[in-house]
Write a protein that holds these residues in place. Sequence first.
Motif, PDB file in Angstrom:
ATOM      1  N   VAL A   1      53.186  85.746  75.185  1.00  0.00           N
ATOM      2  CA  VAL A   1      54.285  86.294  75.990  1.00  0.00           C
ATOM      3  C   VAL A   1      55.630  85.965  75.357  1.00  0.00           C
ATOM      4  O   VAL A   1      56.517  86.814  75.274  1.00  0.00           O
ATOM      5  CB  VAL A   1      54.250  85.737  77.437  1.00  0.00           C
ATOM      6  N   VAL A   2      55.770  84.726  74.885  1.00  0.00           N
ATOM      7  CA  VAL A   2      57.070  84.303  74.371  1.00  0.00           C
ATOM      8  C   VAL A   2      57.487  85.154  73.175  1.00  0.00           C
ATOM      9  O   VAL A   2      58.611  85.682  73.126  1.00  0.00           O
ATOM     10  CB  VAL A   2      57.048  82.805  74.005  1.00  0.00           C
ATOM     11  N   SER A   3      56.564  85.342  72.221  1.00  0.00           N
ATOM     12  CA  SER A   3      56.992  86.108  71.041  1.00  0.00           C
ATOM     13  C   SER A   3      57.179  87.584  71.411  1.00  0.00           C
ATOM     14  O   SER A   3      58.051  88.260  70.846  1.00  0.00           O
ATOM     15  CB  SER A   3      56.028  85.924  69.873  1.00  0.00           C
ATOM     16  N   PHE A   4      56.437  88.070  72.390  1.00  0.00           N
ATOM     17  CA  PHE A   4      56.630  89.453  72.832  1.00  0.00           C
ATOM     18  C   PHE A   4      58.041  89.635  73.413  1.00  0.00           C
ATOM     19  O   PHE A   4      58.748  90.581  73.078  1.00  0.00           O
ATOM     20  CB  PHE A   4      55.560  89.835  73.862  1.00  0.00           C
ATOM     21  N   ILE A   5      58.434  88.693  74.288  1.00  0.00           N
ATOM     22  CA  ILE A   5      59.759  88.792  74.916  1.00  0.00           C
ATOM     23  C   ILE A   5      60.862  88.627  73.869  1.00  0.00           C
ATOM     24  O   ILE A   5      61.867  89.345  73.874  1.00  0.00           O
ATOM     25  CB  ILE A   5      59.898  87.717  76.025  1.00  0.00           C
ATOM     26  N   GLU A   6      60.657  87.678  72.938  1.00  0.00           N
ATOM     27  CA  GLU A   6      61.646  87.486  71.874  1.00  0.00           C
ATOM     28  C   GLU A   6      61.862  88.773  71.079  1.00  0.00           C
ATOM     29  O   GLU A   6      62.992  89.159  70.788  1.00  0.00           O
ATOM     30  CB  GLU A   6      61.202  86.362  70.935  1.00  0.00           C
ATOM     31  N   SER A   7      60.744  89.457  70.777  1.00  0.00           N
ATOM     32  CA  SER A   7      60.904  90.666  69.967  1.00  0.00           C
ATOM     33  C   SER A   7      61.543  91.789  70.790  1.00  0.00           C
ATOM     34  O   SER A   7      62.330  92.578  70.267  1.00  0.00           O
ATOM     35  CB  SER A   7      59.567  91.101  69.359  1.00  0.00           C
ATOM     36  N   LEU A   8      61.236  91.848  72.109  1.00  0.00           N
ATOM     37  CA  LEU A   8      61.889  92.852  72.970  1.00  0.00           C
ATOM     38  C   LEU A   8      63.406  92.681  72.945  1.00  0.00           C
ATOM     39  O   LEU A   8      64.159  93.642  72.795  1.00  0.00           O
ATOM     40  CB  LEU A   8      61.438  92.700  74.434  1.00  0.00           C
ATOM     41  N   ILE A   9      63.843  91.423  73.098  1.00  0.00           N
ATOM     42  CA  ILE A   9      65.279  91.136  73.194  1.00  0.00           C
ATOM     43  C   ILE A   9      65.948  91.340  71.836  1.00  0.00           C
ATOM     44  O   ILE A   9      67.086  91.790  71.748  1.00  0.00           O
ATOM     45  CB  ILE A   9      65.507  89.684  73.683  1.00  0.00           C
ATOM     46  N   GLU A  10      65.213  91.005  70.763  1.00  0.00           N
ATOM     47  CA  GLU A  10      65.782  91.180  69.429  1.00  0.00           C
ATOM     48  C   GLU A  10      66.002  92.671  69.145  1.00  0.00           C
ATOM     49  O   GLU A  10      67.048  93.075  68.641  1.00  0.00           O
ATOM     50  CB  GLU A  10      64.838  90.578  68.391  1.00  0.00           C
ATOM     51  N   ASP A  11      65.002  93.486  69.534  1.00  0.00           N
ATOM     52  CA  ASP A  11      65.114  94.928  69.295  1.00  0.00           C
ATOM     53  C   ASP A  11      66.210  95.556  70.141  1.00  0.00           C
ATOM     54  O   ASP A  11      66.828  96.533  69.728  1.00  0.00           O
ATOM     55  CB  ASP A  11      63.790  95.633  69.640  1.00  0.00           C
ATOM     56  N   GLU A  12      66.395  95.028  71.356  1.00  0.00           N
ATOM     57  CA  GLU A  12      67.316  95.690  72.295  1.00  0.00           C
ATOM     58  C   GLU A  12      68.006  94.610  73.136  1.00  0.00           C
ATOM     59  O   GLU A  12      67.559  94.294  74.240  1.00  0.00           O
ATOM     60  CB  GLU A  12      66.490  96.638  73.182  1.00  0.00           C
ATOM     61  N   PRO A  13      69.101  94.053  72.599  1.00  0.00           N
ATOM     62  CA  PRO A  13      69.735  92.903  73.270  1.00  0.00           C
ATOM     63  C   PRO A  13      70.132  93.191  74.720  1.00  0.00           C
ATOM     64  O   PRO A  13      70.149  92.279  75.538  1.00  0.00           O
ATOM     65  CB  PRO A  13      70.965  92.629  72.402  1.00  0.00           C
ATOM     66  N   ASP A  14      70.424  94.458  75.040  1.00  0.00           N
ATOM     67  CA  ASP A  14      70.858  94.778  76.410  1.00  0.00           C
ATOM     68  C   ASP A  14      69.716  95.301  77.269  1.00  0.00           C
ATOM     69  O   ASP A  14      69.940  95.986  78.271  1.00  0.00           O
ATOM     70  CB  ASP A  14      71.981  95.825  76.372  1.00  0.00           C
ATOM     71  N   ILE A  15      68.499  95.025  76.885  1.00  0.00           N
ATOM     72  CA  ILE A  15      67.342  95.552  77.620  1.00  0.00           C
ATOM     73  C   ILE A  15      67.436  95.176  79.105  1.00  0.00           C
ATOM     74  O   ILE A  15      67.828  94.066  79.452  1.00  0.00           O
ATOM     75  CB  ILE A  15      66.031  95.031  76.974  1.00  0.00           C
ATOM     76  N   THR A  16      67.091  96.130  79.963  1.00  0.00           N
ATOM     77  CA  THR A  16      67.203  95.891  81.406  1.00  0.00           C
ATOM     78  C   THR A  16      66.012  95.086  81.924  1.00  0.00           C
ATOM     79  O   THR A  16      64.945  95.041  81.296  1.00  0.00           O
ATOM     80  CB  THR A  16      67.214  97.227  82.175  1.00  0.00           C
TER      81      THR A  16
END
Lengths: 237, 237
Positions: B171-186
Amino acid sequence: MEVNIAVAKIRKYATSTSGDTVEVTERPNGGVSVVLADGQSSGKGAKWVSTFVTRKVISLLAEGVRDGAAARAASDALFTERGGKVSATLNIFSVDMQTNTLVISRNNPAPVILIKDDKVHILQDECIPIGYYRGTRPCISEINLEMDLVALMFTDGIIHAGKRSNQPINVVSFIESLIEDEPDITAKKIADMLLEYAITVDQGRPADDISVVALRVEPSQNGPIRRMTVQLPLDNL
Amino acid sequence: MEVNIAVAKIRKYATSTSGDTVEVTERPNGGVSVVLADGQSSGKGAKWVSTFVTRKVISLLAEGVRDGAAARAASDALFTERGGKVSATLNIFSVDMQTNTLVISRNNPAPVILIKDDKVHILQDECIPIGYYRGTRPCISEINLEMDLVALMFTDGIIHAGKRSNQPINVVSFIESLIEDEPDITAKKIADMLLEYAITVDQGRPADDISVVALRVEPSQNGPIRRMTVQLPLDNL
Protein backbone atom coordinates in the motif's frame (compact mmCIF):
# COMPACT_ATOMS: atom_id res chain seq x y z
CA MET A 1 -29.13 0.68 -11.64
CA GLU A 2 -27.67 2.80 -8.90
CA VAL A 3 -28.97 5.57 -6.68
CA ASN A 4 -26.99 8.80 -6.54
CA ILE A 5 -27.65 11.21 -3.72
CA ALA A 6 -26.16 14.69 -3.40
CA VAL A 7 -26.37 17.16 -0.54
CA ALA A 8 -25.38 20.84 -0.78
CA LYS A 9 -25.83 23.24 2.11
CA ILE A 10 -24.83 26.69 3.29
CA ARG A 11 -25.58 28.60 6.46
CA LYS A 12 -27.29 31.95 6.77
CA TYR A 13 -24.94 34.85 6.08
CA ALA A 14 -23.03 36.08 9.14
CA THR A 15 -23.98 33.17 11.41
CA SER A 16 -21.47 30.69 12.76
CA THR A 17 -23.65 27.59 12.65
CA SER A 18 -26.30 26.26 10.27
CA GLY A 19 -29.59 25.36 11.93
CA ASP A 20 -30.08 22.68 9.26
CA THR A 21 -28.75 19.18 9.78
CA VAL A 22 -28.44 16.45 7.16
CA GLU A 23 -27.35 12.95 8.09
CA VAL A 24 -27.07 9.83 5.94
CA THR A 25 -27.22 6.38 7.48
CA GLU A 26 -27.34 2.76 6.37
CA ARG A 27 -30.64 0.95 6.79
CA PRO A 28 -30.32 -2.37 8.63
CA ASN A 29 -32.22 -4.28 5.93
CA GLY A 30 -30.39 -2.67 3.01
CA GLY A 31 -30.32 0.80 1.50
CA VAL A 32 -29.74 4.22 3.01
CA SER A 33 -31.79 6.99 4.58
CA VAL A 34 -31.14 10.72 4.27
CA VAL A 35 -32.60 12.77 7.12
CA LEU A 36 -32.97 16.55 6.74
CA ALA A 37 -34.11 18.73 9.64
CA ASP A 38 -34.37 22.50 9.96
CA GLY A 39 -34.59 23.79 13.54
CA GLN A 40 -36.75 26.83 14.28
CA SER A 41 -34.91 30.20 14.06
CA SER A 42 -31.16 30.15 13.33
CA GLY A 43 -27.76 29.72 14.94
CA LYS A 44 -26.88 27.50 17.88
CA GLY A 45 -30.42 27.04 19.25
CA ALA A 46 -31.67 25.91 15.85
CA LYS A 47 -28.69 23.58 15.49
CA TRP A 48 -29.47 21.95 18.82
CA VAL A 49 -33.04 21.27 17.65
CA SER A 50 -32.13 19.88 14.22
CA THR A 51 -29.39 17.70 15.71
CA PHE A 52 -31.80 16.39 18.36
CA VAL A 53 -34.33 15.51 15.66
CA THR A 54 -31.96 13.86 13.16
CA ARG A 55 -30.22 11.88 15.89
CA LYS A 56 -33.54 10.54 17.17
CA VAL A 57 -34.69 9.59 13.66
CA ILE A 58 -31.41 7.95 12.69
CA SER A 59 -31.13 5.87 15.83
CA LEU A 60 -34.66 4.54 15.29
CA LEU A 61 -34.12 3.83 11.58
CA ALA A 62 -30.92 1.97 12.48
CA GLU A 63 -32.99 -0.32 14.69
CA GLY A 64 -35.31 -1.12 11.79
CA VAL A 65 -38.18 1.18 12.83
CA ARG A 66 -40.20 2.27 9.80
CA ASP A 67 -39.84 5.86 8.61
CA GLY A 68 -43.30 7.09 9.59
CA ALA A 69 -42.94 5.77 13.12
CA ALA A 70 -39.46 7.32 13.42
CA ALA A 71 -40.81 10.72 12.31
CA ARG A 72 -43.70 10.53 14.81
CA ALA A 73 -41.31 9.54 17.58
CA ALA A 74 -39.03 12.49 16.79
CA SER A 75 -42.03 14.83 16.90
CA ASP A 76 -43.25 13.50 20.25
CA ALA A 77 -39.71 13.59 21.66
CA LEU A 78 -39.22 17.23 20.62
CA PHE A 79 -42.69 18.12 21.96
CA THR A 80 -41.84 16.49 25.28
CA GLU A 81 -38.33 17.97 25.49
CA ARG A 82 -39.32 21.55 24.69
CA GLY A 83 -42.95 21.65 25.86
CA GLY A 84 -44.42 22.34 22.42
CA LYS A 85 -42.60 25.66 22.16
CA VAL A 86 -40.04 24.75 19.50
CA SER A 87 -40.62 23.28 16.05
CA ALA A 88 -38.53 21.77 13.29
CA THR A 89 -39.20 20.67 9.76
CA LEU A 90 -38.25 17.08 8.99
CA ASN A 91 -37.86 15.26 5.67
CA ILE A 92 -36.64 11.72 5.08
CA PHE A 93 -35.65 10.04 1.81
CA SER A 94 -35.20 6.30 2.30
CA VAL A 95 -33.88 3.99 -0.39
CA ASP A 96 -35.45 0.75 0.81
CA MET A 97 -33.83 -2.34 -0.68
CA GLN A 98 -36.50 -4.65 0.72
CA THR A 99 -39.32 -3.04 -1.24
CA ASN A 100 -37.21 -1.43 -4.00
CA THR A 101 -38.90 1.87 -3.30
CA LEU A 102 -38.04 5.40 -2.32
CA VAL A 103 -39.96 6.24 0.84
CA ILE A 104 -40.50 9.99 1.22
CA SER A 105 -41.56 11.43 4.59
CA ARG A 106 -42.50 15.11 4.93
CA ASN A 107 -43.17 17.19 8.01
CA ASN A 108 -42.54 20.37 6.11
CA PRO A 109 -44.71 22.96 4.35
CA ALA A 110 -42.04 23.03 1.61
CA PRO A 111 -42.86 20.61 -1.21
CA VAL A 112 -40.84 17.63 -2.40
CA ILE A 113 -40.35 17.55 -6.16
CA LEU A 114 -40.36 14.32 -8.14
CA ILE A 115 -39.57 13.72 -11.78
CA LYS A 116 -40.94 10.41 -12.99
CA ASP A 117 -41.54 9.35 -16.59
CA ASP A 118 -40.37 12.84 -17.66
CA LYS A 119 -43.18 14.49 -15.71
CA VAL A 120 -42.78 16.77 -12.72
CA HIS A 121 -44.87 15.87 -9.68
CA ILE A 122 -45.10 18.15 -6.67
CA LEU A 123 -45.70 16.51 -3.31
CA GLN A 124 -47.36 19.30 -1.37
CA ASP A 125 -50.15 17.78 0.69
CA GLU A 126 -50.43 19.85 3.83
CA CYS A 127 -48.20 18.52 6.59
CA ILE A 128 -47.03 20.50 9.57
CA PRO A 129 -43.59 20.72 11.17
CA ILE A 130 -42.90 18.57 14.22
CA GLY A 131 -42.65 19.63 17.86
CA TYR A 132 -45.63 21.96 18.34
CA TYR A 133 -48.37 19.37 18.93
CA ARG A 134 -48.69 15.90 20.34
CA GLY A 135 -49.35 13.24 17.68
CA THR A 136 -48.10 15.10 14.58
CA ARG A 137 -47.86 12.74 11.60
CA PRO A 138 -45.73 12.89 8.47
CA CYS A 139 -47.04 12.73 4.90
CA ILE A 140 -45.59 9.55 3.41
CA SER A 141 -45.20 8.66 -0.27
CA GLU A 142 -43.69 5.48 -1.62
CA ILE A 143 -42.34 5.49 -5.17
CA ASN A 144 -40.86 2.59 -7.15
CA LEU A 145 -37.12 2.97 -7.80
CA GLU A 146 -37.17 3.28 -11.59
CA MET A 147 -34.52 4.49 -13.99
CA ASP A 148 -34.26 8.30 -14.18
CA LEU A 149 -36.42 8.92 -11.14
CA VAL A 150 -35.40 12.27 -9.62
CA ALA A 151 -36.43 13.44 -6.15
CA LEU A 152 -35.57 16.74 -4.54
CA MET A 153 -36.09 18.00 -0.99
CA PHE A 154 -34.96 21.25 0.59
CA THR A 155 -35.39 23.53 3.59
CA ASP A 156 -37.33 26.79 3.52
CA GLY A 157 -34.16 28.75 2.77
CA ILE A 158 -34.93 27.79 -0.85
CA ILE A 159 -38.57 28.87 -0.61
CA HIS A 160 -37.66 32.29 0.81
CA ALA A 161 -34.53 32.90 -1.30
CA GLY A 162 -34.67 36.11 -3.28
CA LYS A 163 -37.72 37.53 -1.51
CA ARG A 164 -35.75 40.42 -0.06
CA SER A 165 -34.45 41.37 -3.49
CA ASN A 166 -37.83 40.77 -5.17
CA GLN A 167 -36.49 37.80 -7.16
CA PRO A 168 -38.40 34.89 -5.59
CA ILE A 169 -37.41 31.44 -6.81
CA ASN A 170 -39.74 29.25 -8.83
CA VAL A 171 -38.15 25.91 -7.97
CA VAL A 172 -40.36 23.84 -10.25
CA SER A 173 -39.66 25.82 -13.40
CA PHE A 174 -35.96 26.01 -12.50
CA ILE A 175 -35.75 22.22 -12.20
CA GLU A 176 -37.80 21.72 -15.36
CA SER A 177 -35.40 23.90 -17.31
CA LEU A 178 -32.34 22.12 -15.82
CA ILE A 179 -33.68 18.74 -16.95
CA GLU A 180 -34.74 20.06 -20.36
CA ASP A 181 -31.28 21.49 -20.99
CA GLU A 182 -29.50 18.36 -19.77
CA PRO A 183 -31.70 15.25 -19.54
CA ASP A 184 -28.87 13.20 -17.94
CA ILE A 185 -27.99 15.82 -15.33
CA THR A 186 -26.52 14.26 -12.18
CA ALA A 187 -27.97 14.51 -8.68
CA LYS A 188 -24.85 16.46 -7.68
CA LYS A 189 -25.34 19.04 -10.42
CA ILE A 190 -29.04 19.47 -9.59
CA ALA A 191 -28.24 20.10 -5.91
CA ASP A 192 -25.29 22.39 -6.68
CA MET A 193 -27.17 24.46 -9.27
CA LEU A 194 -30.31 24.92 -7.17
CA LEU A 195 -28.20 26.05 -4.19
CA GLU A 196 -26.13 28.36 -6.40
CA TYR A 197 -29.32 29.89 -7.83
CA ALA A 198 -30.68 30.53 -4.33
CA ILE A 199 -27.42 32.14 -3.20
CA THR A 200 -27.39 34.34 -6.31
CA VAL A 201 -30.93 35.69 -5.78
CA ASP A 202 -29.97 36.25 -2.13
CA GLN A 203 -27.16 38.41 -3.59
CA GLY A 204 -24.41 36.19 -2.22
CA ARG A 205 -25.64 36.55 1.37
CA PRO A 206 -28.08 33.73 2.19
CA ALA A 207 -31.00 35.16 4.18
CA ASP A 208 -31.52 31.79 5.86
CA ASP A 209 -29.79 28.41 6.23
CA ILE A 210 -30.28 26.56 2.94
CA SER A 211 -29.99 22.80 2.35
CA VAL A 212 -30.77 20.83 -0.80
CA VAL A 213 -30.87 17.05 -1.22
CA ALA A 214 -31.17 15.59 -4.73
CA LEU A 215 -31.54 11.92 -5.59
CA ARG A 216 -31.43 10.29 -9.01
CA VAL A 217 -31.64 6.69 -10.18
CA GLU A 218 -29.05 6.21 -12.91
CA PRO A 219 -27.56 3.38 -14.96
CA SER A 220 -24.96 1.48 -12.92
CA GLN A 221 -21.38 2.54 -13.58
CA ASN A 222 -19.47 0.78 -10.85
CA GLY A 223 -20.76 -2.73 -10.36
CA PRO A 224 -21.14 -3.32 -6.64
CA ILE A 225 -18.82 -0.51 -5.44
CA ARG A 226 -20.37 1.92 -2.95
CA ARG A 227 -18.99 5.41 -2.70
CA MET A 228 -19.40 8.43 -0.49
CA THR A 229 -17.70 11.85 -0.48
CA VAL A 230 -17.77 14.72 1.99
CA GLN A 231 -16.52 18.26 1.33
CA LEU A 232 -16.15 20.25 4.54
CA PRO A 233 -14.94 23.89 4.52
CA LEU A 234 -12.70 24.82 7.45
CA ASP A 235 -13.87 28.38 7.94
CA ASN A 236 -11.80 29.09 10.98
CA LEU A 237 -8.48 28.20 9.39
CA MET B 1 -8.91 25.29 3.37
CA GLU B 2 -11.38 22.45 3.14
CA VAL B 3 -11.34 18.79 4.08
CA ASN B 4 -12.32 16.27 1.43
CA ILE B 5 -13.21 12.75 2.49
CA ALA B 6 -13.89 9.85 0.13
CA VAL B 7 -15.13 6.36 0.91
CA ALA B 8 -15.04 3.43 -1.55
CA LYS B 9 -16.12 -0.05 -0.56
CA ILE B 10 -16.99 -3.41 -2.05
CA ARG B 11 -18.14 -6.65 -0.50
CA LYS B 12 -16.46 -10.02 -0.73
CA TYR B 13 -17.22 -11.82 -3.98
CA ALA B 14 -20.39 -13.93 -3.92
CA THR B 15 -21.69 -12.60 -0.60
CA SER B 16 -24.89 -10.61 -0.25
CA THR B 17 -23.75 -8.24 2.51
CA SER B 18 -20.50 -6.48 3.36
CA GLY B 19 -19.29 -7.05 6.91
CA ASP B 20 -17.69 -3.60 6.81
CA THR B 21 -19.66 -0.53 7.85
CA VAL B 22 -18.69 3.10 7.29
CA GLU B 23 -20.75 5.93 8.75
CA VAL B 24 -20.13 9.68 8.66
CA THR B 25 -21.65 11.94 11.28
CA GLU B 26 -21.49 15.59 12.32
CA ARG B 27 -19.66 16.39 15.55
CA PRO B 28 -21.68 18.49 17.97
CA ASN B 29 -18.88 21.05 18.41
CA GLY B 30 -18.06 21.28 14.69
CA GLY B 31 -16.50 18.97 12.14
CA VAL B 32 -17.29 15.41 11.13
CA SER B 33 -16.27 11.91 12.15
CA VAL B 34 -15.87 8.92 9.87
CA VAL B 35 -16.26 5.58 11.62
CA LEU B 36 -15.03 2.38 9.91
CA ALA B 37 -15.68 -1.05 11.44
CA ASP B 38 -14.99 -4.53 10.08
CA GLY B 39 -16.92 -7.31 11.82
CA GLN B 40 -15.25 -10.67 12.31
CA SER B 41 -15.85 -13.18 9.45
CA SER B 42 -18.16 -12.15 6.60
CA GLY B 43 -21.81 -11.87 5.59
CA LYS B 44 -24.76 -11.13 7.85
CA GLY B 45 -23.10 -11.99 11.16
CA ALA B 46 -20.18 -9.69 10.42
CA LYS B 47 -22.58 -6.95 9.31
CA TRP B 48 -24.44 -7.19 12.60
CA VAL B 49 -21.17 -6.72 14.50
CA SER B 50 -19.89 -3.78 12.44
CA THR B 51 -23.28 -2.06 12.58
CA PHE B 52 -23.45 -2.55 16.35
CA VAL B 53 -19.98 -1.02 16.74
CA THR B 54 -20.43 1.99 14.43
CA ARG B 55 -23.86 2.79 15.88
CA LYS B 56 -22.45 2.78 19.41
CA VAL B 57 -19.51 4.99 18.44
CA ILE B 58 -21.62 7.46 16.45
CA SER B 59 -24.23 7.88 19.15
CA LEU B 60 -21.51 8.65 21.71
CA LEU B 61 -19.63 11.06 19.40
CA ALA B 62 -22.94 12.85 18.72
CA GLU B 63 -23.23 13.46 22.47
CA GLY B 64 -19.80 15.07 22.54
CA VAL B 65 -17.93 12.07 23.99
CA ARG B 66 -14.27 12.14 22.95
CA ASP B 67 -13.11 9.61 20.36
CA GLY B 68 -10.96 7.46 22.64
CA ALA B 69 -13.75 7.06 25.17
CA ALA B 70 -16.23 6.20 22.40
CA ALA B 71 -13.89 3.50 21.04
CA ARG B 72 -13.40 2.01 24.51
CA ALA B 73 -17.13 2.05 25.13
CA ALA B 74 -17.77 0.25 21.83
CA SER B 75 -15.21 -2.39 22.77
CA ASP B 76 -16.70 -2.97 26.22
CA ALA B 77 -20.22 -3.05 24.76
CA LEU B 78 -19.24 -5.67 22.15
CA PHE B 79 -17.36 -7.68 24.81
CA THR B 80 -20.44 -7.62 27.05
CA GLU B 81 -22.91 -8.34 24.24
CA ARG B 82 -21.01 -11.29 22.77
CA GLY B 83 -19.07 -12.54 25.78
CA GLY B 84 -15.63 -11.85 24.28
CA LYS B 85 -16.20 -14.33 21.45
CA VAL B 86 -16.54 -11.85 18.59
CA SER B 87 -14.16 -9.11 17.50
CA ALA B 88 -14.20 -6.16 15.14
CA THR B 89 -11.63 -3.70 13.91
CA LEU B 90 -12.48 -0.06 14.45
CA ASN B 91 -10.97 3.10 12.99
CA ILE B 92 -12.14 6.68 13.45
CA PHE B 93 -11.07 9.82 11.58
CA SER B 94 -12.40 12.93 13.29
CA VAL B 95 -12.05 16.41 11.84
CA ASP B 96 -12.25 18.40 15.06
CA MET B 97 -13.06 22.07 14.51
CA GLN B 98 -12.41 22.97 18.13
CA THR B 99 -8.76 21.94 18.02
CA ASN B 100 -8.24 22.17 14.23
CA THR B 101 -6.84 18.67 14.27
CA LEU B 102 -7.46 15.30 12.70
CA VAL B 103 -7.94 12.78 15.50
CA ILE B 104 -7.10 9.23 14.38
CA SER B 105 -8.21 6.26 16.47
CA ARG B 106 -7.07 2.74 15.61
CA ASN B 107 -8.18 -0.60 16.97
CA ASN B 108 -6.83 -2.40 13.98
CA PRO B 109 -3.63 -4.24 13.12
CA ALA B 110 -3.81 -2.59 9.69
CA PRO B 111 -1.84 0.67 9.59
CA VAL B 112 -3.11 4.17 8.90
CA ILE B 113 -1.07 6.05 6.31
CA LEU B 114 -0.36 9.77 6.57
CA ILE B 115 1.29 12.09 4.10
CA LYS B 116 2.49 15.28 5.74
CA ASP B 117 5.07 17.73 4.41
CA ASP B 118 5.52 15.39 1.41
CA LYS B 119 6.65 12.57 3.69
CA VAL B 120 4.86 9.29 4.22
CA HIS B 121 4.26 8.29 7.85
CA ILE B 122 2.91 4.90 8.80
CA LEU B 123 0.87 4.69 11.99
CA GLN B 124 1.38 1.08 13.00
CA ASP B 125 1.83 0.94 16.75
CA GLU B 126 0.38 -2.33 17.92
CA CYS B 127 -3.30 -2.02 18.77
CA ILE B 128 -5.73 -4.90 18.93
CA PRO B 129 -9.27 -5.20 17.58
CA ILE B 130 -12.14 -4.57 19.99
CA GLY B 131 -14.48 -7.11 21.59
CA TYR B 132 -12.15 -9.90 22.77
CA TYR B 133 -11.00 -8.41 26.06
CA ARG B 134 -12.28 -6.09 28.72
CA GLY B 135 -10.57 -2.69 28.70
CA THR B 136 -9.15 -2.67 25.17
CA ARG B 137 -7.84 0.79 24.25
CA PRO B 138 -7.35 2.46 20.89
CA CYS B 139 -4.11 4.00 19.61
CA ILE B 140 -4.81 7.71 19.22
CA SER B 141 -2.89 10.23 17.09
CA GLU B 142 -3.72 13.90 16.74
CA ILE B 143 -2.43 15.75 13.69
CA ASN B 144 -2.78 19.45 12.83
CA LEU B 145 -5.05 20.08 9.85
CA GLU B 146 -2.51 21.53 7.42
CA MET B 147 -2.71 22.05 3.68
CA ASP B 148 -2.08 18.87 1.64
CA LEU B 149 -2.32 16.55 4.63
CA VAL B 150 -3.45 13.12 3.39
CA ALA B 151 -4.73 10.33 5.64
CA LEU B 152 -5.79 6.88 4.59
CA MET B 153 -7.48 4.07 6.53
CA PHE B 154 -8.75 0.72 5.29
CA THR B 155 -9.94 -2.69 6.37
CA ASP B 156 -7.86 -5.86 6.11
CA GLY B 157 -9.37 -6.64 2.71
CA ILE B 158 -6.64 -4.31 1.40
CA ILE B 159 -3.91 -6.03 3.43
CA HIS B 160 -4.87 -9.49 2.16
CA ALA B 161 -5.70 -8.49 -1.42
CA GLY B 162 -3.73 -10.42 -4.03
CA LYS B 163 -2.35 -12.99 -1.59
CA ARG B 164 -4.24 -15.82 -3.31
CA SER B 165 -2.78 -14.84 -6.67
CA ASN B 166 0.68 -14.17 -5.23
CA GLN B 167 0.44 -10.45 -5.97
CA PRO B 168 0.29 -8.96 -2.47
CA ILE B 169 -0.29 -5.21 -2.29
CA ASN B 170 2.34 -2.81 -1.02
CA VAL B 171 0.00 0.00 0.00
CA VAL B 172 2.73 2.44 0.95
CA SER B 173 4.61 2.27 -2.33
CA PHE B 174 1.32 2.37 -4.25
CA ILE B 175 0.27 5.58 -2.47
CA GLU B 176 3.74 7.08 -2.89
CA SER B 177 3.63 6.50 -6.62
CA LEU B 178 0.07 7.93 -6.86
CA ILE B 179 1.17 11.14 -5.16
CA GLU B 180 4.39 11.34 -7.15
CA ASP B 181 2.49 11.03 -10.43
CA GLU B 182 -0.19 13.53 -9.42
CA PRO B 183 0.72 15.74 -6.44
CA ASP B 184 -2.78 17.29 -6.35
CA ILE B 185 -4.62 13.97 -6.51
CA THR B 186 -8.02 14.17 -4.81
CA ALA B 187 -9.17 12.09 -1.86
CA LYS B 188 -11.77 10.50 -4.13
CA LYS B 189 -9.18 9.42 -6.67
CA ILE B 190 -6.89 7.99 -3.97
CA ALA B 191 -9.74 5.90 -2.51
CA ASP B 192 -11.01 4.79 -5.92
CA MET B 193 -7.57 3.84 -7.25
CA LEU B 194 -6.51 1.91 -4.14
CA LEU B 195 -9.79 -0.06 -4.18
CA GLU B 196 -9.47 -0.69 -7.92
CA TYR B 197 -5.92 -1.94 -7.45
CA ALA B 198 -7.03 -4.33 -4.70
CA ILE B 199 -9.89 -5.67 -6.84
CA THR B 200 -7.50 -6.15 -9.76
CA VAL B 201 -4.96 -8.21 -7.77
CA ASP B 202 -7.93 -10.20 -6.40
CA GLN B 203 -8.67 -10.91 -10.08
CA GLY B 204 -12.01 -9.10 -10.01
CA ARG B 205 -13.36 -11.27 -7.19
CA PRO B 206 -12.58 -9.63 -3.84
CA ALA B 207 -11.44 -12.32 -1.37
CA ASP B 208 -12.77 -10.23 1.53
CA ASP B 209 -14.90 -7.14 2.18
CA ILE B 210 -12.76 -4.11 1.29
CA SER B 211 -13.28 -0.53 2.46
CA VAL B 212 -11.02 2.47 1.91
CA VAL B 213 -11.38 5.95 3.45
CA ALA B 214 -9.14 8.75 2.15
CA LEU B 215 -8.98 12.29 3.53
CA ARG B 216 -7.15 15.29 2.10
CA VAL B 217 -6.89 18.92 3.16
CA GLU B 218 -7.15 21.07 0.04
CA PRO B 219 -7.46 24.73 -0.90
CA SER B 220 -11.04 25.92 -0.46
CA GLN B 221 -13.08 25.94 -3.67
CA ASN B 222 -16.57 26.60 -2.42
CA GLY B 223 -16.57 29.19 0.31
CA PRO B 224 -18.79 27.94 3.12
CA ILE B 225 -20.77 25.37 1.06
CA ARG B 226 -20.79 21.84 2.48
CA ARG B 227 -21.35 18.93 0.14
CA MET B 228 -21.92 15.22 0.40
CA THR B 229 -22.57 12.54 -2.23
CA VAL B 230 -23.60 8.89 -1.98
CA GLN B 231 -23.45 6.34 -4.79
CA LEU B 232 -25.43 3.20 -3.97
CA PRO B 233 -25.66 0.27 -6.40
CA LEU B 234 -29.05 -1.47 -6.48
CA ASP B 235 -27.83 -5.01 -7.07
CA ASN B 236 -31.19 -6.64 -6.89
CA LEU B 237 -32.79 -4.52 -9.59
